[in-house]
Motif scaffolding. Sequence first.
Motif, PDB file in Angstrom:
ATOM      1  N   LEU A 316       0.165  -1.374  -0.194  1.00  0.00           N
ATOM      2  CA  LEU A 316       0.497   0.354  -0.155  1.00  0.00           C
ATOM      3  C   LEU A 316       0.790   0.653   0.096  1.00  0.00           C
ATOM      4  O   LEU A 316       0.413   2.095  -0.501  1.00  0.00           O
ATOM      5  CB  LEU A 316      -1.111  -0.542   1.194  1.00  0.00           C
ATOM      6  CG  LEU A 316      -1.787   1.477   1.179  1.00  0.00           C
ATOM      7  CD1 LEU A 316      -3.208   0.335   1.810  1.00  0.00           C
ATOM      8  CD2 LEU A 316      -1.242   2.320   1.869  1.00  0.00           C
ATOM      9  N   LEU A 317       1.409   1.294   0.822  1.00  0.00           N
ATOM     10  CA  LEU A 317       2.952   2.504   0.958  1.00  0.00           C
ATOM     11  C   LEU A 317       3.631   2.162  -0.348  1.00  0.00           C
ATOM     12  O   LEU A 317       3.450   3.695  -0.759  1.00  0.00           O
ATOM     13  CB  LEU A 317       3.716   2.139   1.826  1.00  0.00           C
ATOM     14  CG  LEU A 317       2.850   2.528   3.346  1.00  0.00           C
ATOM     15  CD1 LEU A 317       4.451   2.069   4.265  1.00  0.00           C
ATOM     16  CD2 LEU A 317       1.978   3.356   3.866  1.00  0.00           C
ATOM     17  N   LEU A 318       3.445   1.704  -1.353  1.00  0.00           N
ATOM     18  CA  LEU A 318       4.497   1.338  -2.088  1.00  0.00           C
ATOM     19  C   LEU A 318       4.183   2.300  -3.920  1.00  0.00           C
ATOM     20  O   LEU A 318       4.495   2.723  -4.456  1.00  0.00           O
ATOM     21  CB  LEU A 318       4.928   0.240  -2.309  1.00  0.00           C
ATOM     22  CG  LEU A 318       6.332  -0.609  -1.837  1.00  0.00           C
ATOM     23  CD1 LEU A 318       7.246  -1.962  -2.389  1.00  0.00           C
ATOM     24  CD2 LEU A 318       7.692   0.515  -2.121  1.00  0.00           C
ATOM     25  N   THR A 319       2.556   1.893  -3.213  1.00  0.00           N
ATOM     26  CA  THR A 319       1.757   2.564  -4.250  1.00  0.00           C
ATOM     27  C   THR A 319       1.376   3.936  -4.233  1.00  0.00           C
ATOM     28  O   THR A 319       1.148   4.516  -5.108  1.00  0.00           O
ATOM     29  CB  THR A 319       0.438   1.726  -3.935  1.00  0.00           C
ATOM     30  OG1 THR A 319       0.536   0.183  -4.102  1.00  0.00           O
ATOM     31  CG2 THR A 319      -0.729   1.655  -5.348  1.00  0.00           C
ATOM     32  N   ALA A 320       1.074   3.764  -3.061  1.00  0.00           N
ATOM     33  CA  ALA A 320       1.477   5.601  -2.922  1.00  0.00           C
ATOM     34  C   ALA A 320       2.051   6.384  -3.197  1.00  0.00           C
ATOM     35  O   ALA A 320       2.476   7.592  -3.877  1.00  0.00           O
ATOM     36  CB  ALA A 320       0.998   6.186  -1.746  1.00  0.00           C
ATOM     37  N   TYR A 333      11.640   6.246  -0.494  1.00  0.00           N
ATOM     38  CA  TYR A 333      10.574   4.838   0.496  1.00  0.00           C
ATOM     39  C   TYR A 333      11.723   4.387   0.976  1.00  0.00           C
ATOM     40  O   TYR A 333      12.899   4.251   0.457  1.00  0.00           O
ATOM     41  CB  TYR A 333       9.766   3.869  -0.193  1.00  0.00           C
ATOM     42  CG  TYR A 333       8.879   2.623   0.356  1.00  0.00           C
ATOM     43  CD1 TYR A 333       7.921   2.922   1.619  1.00  0.00           C
ATOM     44  CD2 TYR A 333       9.659   1.978   0.325  1.00  0.00           C
ATOM     45  CE1 TYR A 333       7.631   2.320   1.779  1.00  0.00           C
ATOM     46  CE2 TYR A 333       9.713   0.010   1.568  1.00  0.00           C
ATOM     47  CZ  TYR A 333       8.038   0.530   2.057  1.00  0.00           C
ATOM     48  OH  TYR A 333       7.488  -0.124   2.391  1.00  0.00           O
ATOM     49  N   SER A 334      11.317   3.585   2.333  1.00  0.00           N
ATOM     50  CA  SER A 334      12.150   2.780   3.503  1.00  0.00           C
ATOM     51  C   SER A 334      11.953   2.025   3.733  1.00  0.00           C
ATOM     52  O   SER A 334      10.705   2.278   4.679  1.00  0.00           O
ATOM     53  CB  SER A 334      13.820   3.472   4.236  1.00  0.00           C
ATOM     54  OG  SER A 334      12.960   3.967   4.753  1.00  0.00           O
ATOM     55  N   ARG A 364       9.903  19.711   0.941  1.00  0.00           N
ATOM     56  CA  ARG A 364      10.438  19.175  -0.026  1.00  0.00           C
ATOM     57  C   ARG A 364      11.822  17.956   0.478  1.00  0.00           C
ATOM     58  O   ARG A 364      11.340  17.582   1.426  1.00  0.00           O
ATOM     59  CB  ARG A 364      11.661  20.340  -0.714  1.00  0.00           C
ATOM     60  CG  ARG A 364      12.492  20.745   0.216  1.00  0.00           C
ATOM     61  CD  ARG A 364      13.360  21.944   0.077  1.00  0.00           C
ATOM     62  NE  ARG A 364      14.763  22.499   0.861  1.00  0.00           N
ATOM     63  CZ  ARG A 364      15.555  22.111   1.299  1.00  0.00           C
ATOM     64  NH1 ARG A 364      16.194  21.149   0.247  1.00  0.00           N
ATOM     65  NH2 ARG A 364      16.414  22.436   2.041  1.00  0.00           N
ATOM     66  N   GLU A 365      11.854  17.087  -0.162  1.00  0.00           N
ATOM     67  CA  GLU A 365      12.541  15.854  -0.541  1.00  0.00           C
ATOM     68  C   GLU A 365      11.490  14.783   0.034  1.00  0.00           C
ATOM     69  O   GLU A 365      12.312  14.939   1.388  1.00  0.00           O
ATOM     70  CB  GLU A 365      13.946  15.672   0.234  1.00  0.00           C
ATOM     71  CG  GLU A 365      14.717  16.543  -0.547  1.00  0.00           C
ATOM     72  CD  GLU A 365      16.282  16.716  -0.170  1.00  0.00           C
ATOM     73  OE1 GLU A 365      16.846  15.501   1.092  1.00  0.00           O
ATOM     74  OE2 GLU A 365      17.448  17.837  -0.488  1.00  0.00           O
ATOM     75  N   PRO A 366      10.345  14.755   0.154  1.00  0.00           N
ATOM     76  CA  PRO A 366       9.309  14.077   1.002  1.00  0.00           C
ATOM     77  C   PRO A 366       9.971  12.251   0.986  1.00  0.00           C
ATOM     78  O   PRO A 366      10.291  12.042  -0.226  1.00  0.00           O
ATOM     79  CB  PRO A 366       7.553  14.382   0.057  1.00  0.00           C
ATOM     80  CG  PRO A 366       8.662  14.730  -1.645  1.00  0.00           C
ATOM     81  CD  PRO A 366       9.944  15.461  -0.966  1.00  0.00           C
ATOM     82  N   ALA A 367       9.874  11.749   1.964  1.00  0.00           N
ATOM     83  CA  ALA A 367       9.868  10.097   2.402  1.00  0.00           C
ATOM     84  C   ALA A 367       9.030   9.810   3.044  1.00  0.00           C
ATOM     85  O   ALA A 367       8.469  10.329   3.808  1.00  0.00           O
ATOM     86  CB  ALA A 367      11.709  10.159   2.677  1.00  0.00           C
ATOM     87  N   ILE A 368       9.011   8.409   2.858  1.00  0.00           N
ATOM     88  CA  ILE A 368       8.285   7.513   4.213  1.00  0.00           C
ATOM     89  C   ILE A 368       9.052   6.220   4.564  1.00  0.00           C
ATOM     90  O   ILE A 368       9.807   5.828   3.920  1.00  0.00           O
ATOM     91  CB  ILE A 368       7.085   7.631   3.672  1.00  0.00           C
ATOM     92  CG1 ILE A 368       6.076   6.850   4.289  1.00  0.00           C
ATOM     93  CG2 ILE A 368       7.156   6.185   1.833  1.00  0.00           C
ATOM     94  CD1 ILE A 368       4.513   6.019   4.206  1.00  0.00           C
ATOM     95  N   GLN A 369       8.773   6.362   5.711  1.00  0.00           N
ATOM     96  CA  GLN A 369       9.869   4.742   6.239  1.00  0.00           C
ATOM     97  C   GLN A 369       8.852   3.973   7.227  1.00  0.00           C
ATOM     98  O   GLN A 369       7.742   4.811   7.468  1.00  0.00           O
ATOM     99  CB  GLN A 369      10.796   5.488   6.766  1.00  0.00           C
ATOM    100  CG  GLN A 369      12.334   6.063   6.375  1.00  0.00           C
ATOM    101  CD  GLN A 369      12.793   7.104   7.936  1.00  0.00           C
ATOM    102  OE1 GLN A 369      13.079   6.439   8.991  1.00  0.00           O
ATOM    103  NE2 GLN A 369      13.563   7.401   7.156  1.00  0.00           N
ATOM    104  N   LEU A 370       8.779   3.125   7.096  1.00  0.00           N
ATOM    105  CA  LEU A 370       8.151   1.647   7.225  1.00  0.00           C
ATOM    106  C   LEU A 370       8.898   0.995   8.594  1.00  0.00           C
ATOM    107  O   LEU A 370      10.031   0.090   7.841  1.00  0.00           O
ATOM    108  CB  LEU A 370       7.305   1.299   6.587  1.00  0.00           C
ATOM    109  CG  LEU A 370       6.552  -0.205   7.150  1.00  0.00           C
ATOM    110  CD1 LEU A 370       5.431  -0.075   8.101  1.00  0.00           C
ATOM    111  CD2 LEU A 370       5.813  -1.458   6.127  1.00  0.00           C
ATOM    112  N   THR A 371       9.022   0.926   9.328  1.00  0.00           N
ATOM    113  CA  THR A 371       9.611  -0.667  10.450  1.00  0.00           C
ATOM    114  C   THR A 371       8.573  -1.268  11.266  1.00  0.00           C
ATOM    115  O   THR A 371       7.519  -0.234  11.607  1.00  0.00           O
ATOM    116  CB  THR A 371      10.927   0.448  11.824  1.00  0.00           C
ATOM    117  OG1 THR A 371       9.541   1.193  12.350  1.00  0.00           O
ATOM    118  CG2 THR A 371      11.524   1.647  10.733  1.00  0.00           C
TER     119      THR A 371
END
Length: 451
Positions: A316-320, A333-334, A364-371
Motif C-alpha cells: 500500500l505504501l509503495l502504491t502511494a 521509501y525505505s 521538499r524531499e518527501p520520504a516515507i519510512q516503515l519499521t
Amino acid sequence: MSWLAWARRALPWPRITIARWIALTTLAAMLSLLLLKGLFSLVMSVWAQPPLLESGLIEKFATVTRMLDAAPVAQRTTLASAAGDASYRVQWFRQRDESGLPAWVEKDSHKGAAILRELLHRQQVQIEVFGPEDMPAQSAPRGYALLIQLSDGSWLQFHVLDRSWGLDELPRNVIVLVLMMVSSLAVAWFAARYLADPLERFTVGARRFGKDFNAPPIPVVGPHDLRQAILAFNATQAQLKHFIDDRTQMLAAISHDLRAPLTRMRLRGEFIEDAELQAKLFKDVDEMQAMVDAALQFFRDDARLEQATAFDLGGLLLTAVDDYKDAGVDVGYSGPQRYVYVGRPIGIKRVVVNLLDNAVKYGREPAIQLTVDAEQIVIRVLDRGPGIAEHLQEQVFEPYFRIEGSRNKDTGGVGLGLPAARAIVLEQGGSMTLSNRPVGGLEVKVTLPVG
C-alpha cells in the motif's frame, strides 16, 4: 452449557464476584491441601505399607523370640518389657487368651512367615498376624499385632503402632510437599482460567470494536462484576453504533442542503456583468464549497466505518509512492516491500496520502519510512521543509487550526487534514506525533499496534 453455569442456575448461590472468587479459591486450595495430605497419609498407612512380617522388623522379632524362649519363665515378663523400643512393644503371656486378641483366622501365608520360621529354626511354630481391622474395637490404639508361640506353649506378642513403608522422613516430606504444590497449582489454574478467559474475551472484543464499529457484542460470562462491565461496554457499543448511523444520515442530508445554495449562488453569478466582481464571487463560492466538502468529509469519513481486514501494508505504501512519482513528485521509501497487517486499508492510505500531501506542499524531499517489530509498526513521513514550532505541534491537530505564514488559502487546506488523519489513527488504536528533524524539516510519526 458448562457444569459451572448449570450449577449456578440450578442452585441458589450468591453472586460470584472477583473478590468472592479469590476468597473461594484460597479456601478451595487450603481444603485440597488438607484432603490430599489426608489421602496420602491414608494410602501410606494402609495400602502402600508392606505386610507386618515384611516391614523390616522381622529380624528383631526373631532375635527377641529366641532370647525369651531360652530365658527362665520368671524373667520373661521383665525381659519382654525391656526388649521393646520406639517402633514396637513386646509382652509375654502364659496363655493366649491373656493377649486379649480375637481368635485368629488363618489367612494367606506371607513370605515373611516362612522367613521368620527359618530365623527361629522352628518350621512348625504358630504365628498369628493381626491388622487394625482385626483388633478389638475397644483397644486403643489399635495398630498391628504379631503373636508367636514359644516352645513351652506360652506366647509373645509384638505390638506395632505404625509400619514403615520404605522411605525416610525427608523423602516423605518431599512427596507431601510436591502433592501440596500440585494441588495448589491445579486450583490456581482453574481459578485463573475462570477469570482469565472472560478478561481475554473482553480485551479482544474491546480491541476489535476499536478497529471495527460493526463488531459483534462481547459474550457476557465470568464473575458478576465482570459481567456488569461487559454489559456496560456492550450497551456503550450499541449506543455508539446508533449514534454513528444517525450521524451518517444527518450528514448526508446536510451535505445536500448546503450544496444546493452554493450551486444556486454560482448559477446566479453567471448573470453578473462585472467580470471582477463575478470572479471574486466565484472564488468565495469555491472556497465555501471546499470548506463544506472538507468539513463533511471530516465528520462523515467513511474510512472510520471500514471493517478491519488483512492487507499488504508495504504494498500500500509503495502504491502511494508510485502515484506521486506518476505525478512527477519523487518520494523516497525505505522499509519492507511486503508486510501483512490487519487494519483498515482505506483509512491508512488516506492518512499516508494526507501526510505526503503536506510534505509535498510545505516541504521538499518527501520520504516515507516503515519499521516493524513484534509489538507495533511505525510509519514516518519526512520532509525538509520549515518544520513546525514545538508549541504548535499539538495545536495543529485541532480542527480548523492553520499556521499563519506556512499555509494560506491559495495553497489549499482548511485545517482539517491533520485532525482527520489523527482521528483515523486513534480509532485503530495507534498514535500520531510531530517532531522537527535535527537536519531540518518535519517528521510525522504514526504508530499502529500489531494484533
